[in-house]
Write an enzyme that holds these catalytic residues in place. Structure first.
Site, PDB file in Angstrom:
ATOM      1  N   TRP A 105     -13.055  18.579   7.191  1.00  0.00           N
ATOM      2  CA  TRP A 105     -13.112  17.195   7.644  1.00  0.00           C
ATOM      3  C   TRP A 105     -14.512  16.599   7.487  1.00  0.00           C
ATOM      4  O   TRP A 105     -14.981  15.793   8.305  1.00  0.00           O
ATOM      5  CB  TRP A 105     -12.623  17.065   9.088  1.00  0.00           C
ATOM      6  CG  TRP A 105     -11.218  17.587   9.246  1.00  0.00           C
ATOM      7  CD1 TRP A 105     -10.847  18.840   9.605  1.00  0.00           C
ATOM      8  CD2 TRP A 105     -10.008  16.850   9.012  1.00  0.00           C
ATOM      9  NE1 TRP A 105      -9.471  18.947   9.604  1.00  0.00           N
ATOM     10  CE2 TRP A 105      -8.923  17.733   9.249  1.00  0.00           C
ATOM     11  CE3 TRP A 105      -9.728  15.534   8.630  1.00  0.00           C
ATOM     12  CZ2 TRP A 105      -7.596  17.348   9.109  1.00  0.00           C
ATOM     13  CZ3 TRP A 105      -8.407  15.153   8.508  1.00  0.00           C
ATOM     14  CH2 TRP A 105      -7.358  16.049   8.743  1.00  0.00           C
ATOM     15  N   ASP A 132      15.903  -5.749   6.863  1.00  0.00           N
ATOM     16  CA  ASP A 132      15.803  -6.157   8.265  1.00  0.00           C
ATOM     17  C   ASP A 132      14.956  -7.416   8.412  1.00  0.00           C
ATOM     18  O   ASP A 132      14.004  -7.628   7.662  1.00  0.00           O
ATOM     19  CB  ASP A 132      15.175  -5.018   9.078  1.00  0.00           C
ATOM     20  CG  ASP A 132      14.955  -5.402  10.527  1.00  0.00           C
ATOM     21  OD1 ASP A 132      15.952  -5.547  11.252  1.00  0.00           O
ATOM     22  OD2 ASP A 132      13.783  -5.595  10.917  1.00  0.00           O
ATOM     23  N   GLU A 156      19.817  -9.303   6.585  1.00  0.00           N
ATOM     24  CA  GLU A 156      19.991  -9.621   8.005  1.00  0.00           C
ATOM     25  C   GLU A 156      19.382 -11.005   8.240  1.00  0.00           C
ATOM     26  O   GLU A 156      18.207 -11.144   8.563  1.00  0.00           O
ATOM     27  CB  GLU A 156      19.308  -8.579   8.899  1.00  0.00           C
ATOM     28  CG  GLU A 156      19.641  -8.794  10.370  1.00  0.00           C
ATOM     29  CD  GLU A 156      18.613  -8.222  11.333  1.00  0.00           C
ATOM     30  OE1 GLU A 156      19.006  -7.841  12.439  1.00  0.00           O
ATOM     31  OE2 GLU A 156      17.426  -8.169  10.977  1.00  0.00           O
ATOM     32  N   LYS A 190      -6.799  13.101   5.535  1.00  0.00           N
ATOM     33  CA  LYS A 190      -6.877  11.683   5.867  1.00  0.00           C
ATOM     34  C   LYS A 190      -7.908  11.040   4.941  1.00  0.00           C
ATOM     35  O   LYS A 190      -8.541  11.719   4.122  1.00  0.00           O
ATOM     36  CB  LYS A 190      -7.258  11.462   7.332  1.00  0.00           C
ATOM     37  CG  LYS A 190      -6.123  11.673   8.322  1.00  0.00           C
ATOM     38  CD  LYS A 190      -6.494  11.192   9.715  1.00  0.00           C
ATOM     39  CE  LYS A 190      -5.319  11.280  10.672  1.00  0.00           C
ATOM     40  NZ  LYS A 190      -5.652  10.748  12.018  1.00  0.00           N
TER      41      LYS A 190
END
Length: 653
Positions: A78, A322, A375, A109
């Site tokens: 890290w 959606d 929708e 990450k």
């Protein structure tokens, strides 16, 4: 002069808006002509990927305002400075790493140095994220097994009239916990196929930090949720569905994204507005979420690539979009759509309109057999017309007013006061040439705060009186109406059918995901299949009737046929009759008035056979009718016994 637009020809009321429709057609054509297909391939280049040809890892990211990006993880302890990326003039960052730098399941990450400080972030193109059970932190995880998944089955043909089973993987298990892709594949998919559904619509697939959001607060748009299993287990589930002849539709959330900084894309490059609107325009107050800037090329590329990713890498067969109403308007639907101006002038987000047109065009280019559903409760004209005609390009729109009407009716109006004319108008009033998915209830009605049809009809009595042989007037009424409402809605409400997982057998309880208010319990975040499978209970009768309805519409191609035609409404006797696909449907909603020799017009003479009724014993009915009975309509009038709270289907022979 007659307009060349089919949309206007079909609806003359749109004539004053011809220029606006042509303008949205032209905006689409201009954007589509810029080589969009290549623009929608960012999932092939961005994020952390293994380059098979050159046997190396590559990392690419768009972060125009970041000062520095570097890759961090368990492979370099890290260390923020160990593997820095370099920036090009367009704001794209690049890094290559030797093949042995990362391995399958390595954690990683992105260290982003920006105006908002230095932070370890999840790449917007993270493809797999695991959550730490203790800290609840999500971390990017390399998915690079030695053997790639080998697909076994071809996708089935596109359904002509989808019979859709809306489902959530996590709550599809009876145990108190989170269901898995494998459990759904081995246990639920065969049930769906056996009942007669040909399409499954899957919720909550894209990774979301809060389980109780039902999957609608997405953080990682390219990562299938690790709660339910691995990416390959999702592939195996889709593959199995295809083998069973089931089309798989993803419930797609491109209408907003989660506010969470740690997991989401918020300020990824250090500044507000990364792929999103800045300021108040970027926040949806009702949903407590952030809104995309559909007019920005980077946003468009990100979202369109997301569509291609799910279609290509996981072989989904289409999408249910959606929150389309929220996307279409700057006011997000917070208005009354009482004038056509509302669709073309008042608050329309034209960038979003163009995005949806492009999305549908791209989906069809990748898979011409793909299915798309909107929708949208606004009734936007052209929703289900081709973009080349100025439409949005969807196959179907959801009939969202139908379940709302049923719930309102059950909540506020006694049976004997039901207005059948209003019910019929709600079911039959839909735009010409645009297909509707009819449903009596969906996940919205199943959540805590509302009730399913079964719960509105029977409530707590379901806990005590669902055993066969236990006579109870509330249960008798509820079972009868549950079948009648679903039959009437399916046949008269549209060109496709949708049912939410468990509603087909009247699941007795609402949905409540684990939260502090219920001591983080999974008791109400599951489906009790044993209720439907127990021969001593009445749930199985409701499930049997669902299967009979699905077989009826499949065998007679009911949903593919012209809309239902009303034959008779008898408000005094609370009975209604209509025709569709050469079948006659007769329903009597009266609480107690069974009618002997009830006569109604069939419009044509002939002999009709009693094909199906809700009173049959296998449906836990009262067995007041005799199947296969012949009825002669010599003068165009059919005479038949029509029991109270019963529906009968006749076929012409």
């Amino acid at each position: 002069m007659e307009s060349e637009l089919a949309l206007v020809r079909d609806d003359p009321w749109l004539t004053p808006y011809t220029n606006a429709i042509e303008a949205r057609r032209d905006r689409f054509s201009e954007a589509w002509g810029t080589g969009l297909r290549s623009e929608a391939q960012l999932h092939r280049t961005n994020g952390l990927l293994f380059d098979e040809e050159n046997q190396q890892w590559t990392y690419h990211e768009y972060a125009p305002h970041a000062h520095q990006l570097s890759l961090v993880g368990d492979f370099n302890n890290w260390d923020n400075n160990a593997h820095p990326a370099t920036r090009d003039e367009h704001g794209n960052w690049h890094l290559t790493l030797p093949a042995d730098t990362l391995t399958h399941l390595s954690s990683y990450k992105v260290c982003v140095v920006g105006d908002n400080g230095t932070h370890h972030r999840l790449s917007p193109f993270t493809r797999y994220a695991l959550q730490n059970e203790d800290t609840h932190e999500f971390t990017g995880t390399v998915w690079h097994p030695e053997e790639t998944y080998q697909w076994k089955n071809e996708a089935p043909p596109k359904p002509t009239a989808p019979r859709i089973y809306e489902a959530h993987i996590g709550l599809a298990t009876e145990r108190e916990g989170v269901g898995t892709y494998d459990e759904f594949r081995t246990f639920v998919l065969p049930r769906i196929a056996k009942l007669g559904y040909d399409t499954v619509q899957l919720m909550a697939i894209a990774e979301h930090p809060y389980y109780g959001s039902f999957g609608y607060h997405v953080a990682n748009f390219f990562a299938p949720s690790s709660r339910f299993g691995t990416p390959d287990e999702l592939r195996a589930m889709v593959d199995e569905a295809h083998g069973l002849g089931i089309t798989v539709v993803l419930d797609l959330v491109h209408s907003h994204t989660v506010k969470n900084f740690a997991e989401g894309i918020r300020e990824f490059d250090g500044q507000e507005g990364y792929l999103l609107h800045s300021g108040p325009a970027g926040e949806h107050e009702q949903w407590d979420s952030l809104l995309f800037d559909y007019g920005h090329p980077a946003t468009r590329g990100f979202l369109l690539s997301n569509l291609a990713y799910w279609l290509e890498d996981f072989r989904f067969d289409g999408f249910r979009f959606d929150g389309v109403t929220s996307m279409l308007y700057h006011h997000h639907g917070d208005t009354t759509f009482d004038h056509y101006d509302k669709y073309f002038y008042d608050g329309v987000d034209w960038s979003s309109v163009t995005y949806l047109q492009l999305a549908n065009a791209l989906i069809r280019e990748i898979n011409p057999q793909a299915l798309t559903i909107a929708e949208d409760f606004s009734g936007m004209p052209g929703c289900c017309q081709p973009p080349e005609e100025g439409g949005l390009g969807f196959d179907y729109r959801l009939g969202m007013g139908i379940p709302d009407h049923w719930i309102k009716l059950l909540k506020h109006t006694p049976d004997e006061q039901w207005d059948l004319n209003v019910i019929w108008n709600q079911l039959s009033n839909r735009r010409f040439g645009e297909k509707t998915v009819a449903y009596a209830e969906s996940h919205d009605q199943a959540l805590v705060g509302d009730k399913t049809l079964a719960f509105w009809l029977m409530d707590k009595e379901m806990y005590w009186h669902m055993k066969k042989g236990d006579e109870n007037p509330i249960i008798d009424r509820g079972i009868a109406f549950h079948k009648m409402i679903r039959l009437l809605t399916m046949i008269a409400g549209g060109e496709a059918w949708l049912s939410f997982i468990g509603n087909e057998f009247g699941h007795p309880e609402w949905l409540d995901f684990p939260r502090e208010g219920n001591d983080w319990s999974y008791k109400y975040a599951r489906r009790q299949w044993s209720l439907a499978d127990n021969p001593k209970l009445k749930y199985g009768g409701l499930q049997n009737f669902e299967g009979a309805m699905l077989q009826l519409v499949r065998d007679h191609k009911v949903l593919e046929s012209a809309p239902a035609q009303l034959l008779n409404i008898d408000q005094e006797n609370l009975s209604i009759q209509f025709e569709r696909a050469n079948l006659i449907f007769a329903l009597n909603f009266h609480p107690h008035n069974s009618i002997a020799d009830y006569q109604f017009s069939t419009h044509v003479p002939g002999t009709f056979r009693h094909l199906l009724d809700t009173d049959q014993p296998e449906f836990d009915g009262l067995e007041r009718l005799t199947p296969k009975t012949l009825h002669h309509a010599l003068d165009g009038h059919l005479s038949a016994y029509l029991p109270a709270r019963c529906a009968v289907v006749f076929e012409k022979v």
